[in-house]
Design a protein around this motif. Sequence first.
Motif: not given
Length: 361
Positions: A137-164
Amino acid sequence: MQKLFRYRPLSEFLFKELYYQEIYFASYKELNDPLDMSLRVEFTAREENEIEYLIWVLLKTTLTVFESNISESEQENNSRLIAFNKNHESRNSFKRNLFIQLNQLKSSNSFINIDLLECAVAKAVEECSINFKINLSSFRNEIQRLSIKFLESSYATCFSEANDDFLMWSHYASKHSGVCLEFSLENERMFPYKFTGRRKYDQNEYLQRISKMEIEATVIWEGLNKVEYRDEQAHINFFEFAPVFDNEHNCDLIGLSKSWTHKFAYELKHAFSIKTKPWSYEKEWRAIEINFGDKQAPEERIKHYPIEVLSSIYFGMRTPESVKKRIFKIFSNQRKDLKYFECKPTNGRELTFERWEYFDE
């Protein structure tokens, strides 16, 4: 020249974005797709020696430390764990067995998730007669913590090839009441950002009734990723990312000042550019900021683009005329050559456009 489009909803924030030429980078929680930038961790081991790091994390998350009142059973478990760690023969036997268990799982599973990993650990513990209890259980929590640290600290902005695309206007432009911005990129697969330096302060100039202040601006072109659409969401391999997980306070992915982190940042950018096939109609491109440090506040995730890259603005079928005129006035003194279009429906899912011209009532 590459053209990309950015749909924007109708709100008071829209006028601020346009006035200051802002691009906002969103966190994974702000994106529409709940699986987007939500990386799974996969546990396929290619070599037996890779299991060493897995054992280290299992032991580290099991060892009970920094607690004032440790029970006798926990103390006994700690003693047995430490004895096991010092016994090279027992440790190597466990490593070999766990590697075999994971290989057997891989033969019948395309993806070894944390549930399957825990089954492999439990079986290896039993077959190797490990005499202490591993805290999964503690191992699972550590993997989740590290994964969330990646996710919560990375960001994206989005574009598209289509406007129609009719649905895109519905989903991302306030049900056709917003706008779509057209960017013309002279450097393909790259987007320009404008960074304004500090104002040069001169006390004598400042005291004058009318004075000029010099401000330097720099334009930097940064890469864009074309989104790939696959049957399954993206993942990273636990063992490949072991150096980052094990040095979380010394990897600096966002600044890339440490050369050994570069390949991990590029791999994450690739992973964050994968979405599942139901979203393929979006024809998306995105800019991604990789970070493994502290979370950034929303205002820290705003960048600015040079006005020269904005070539046209498209209004939705429901965009109020007052909004069109207000947007026109924002750019009237900056971009005389900016083009404006308004959407017209067709019988299908696509839209057609007609030129819109400003006129005074």
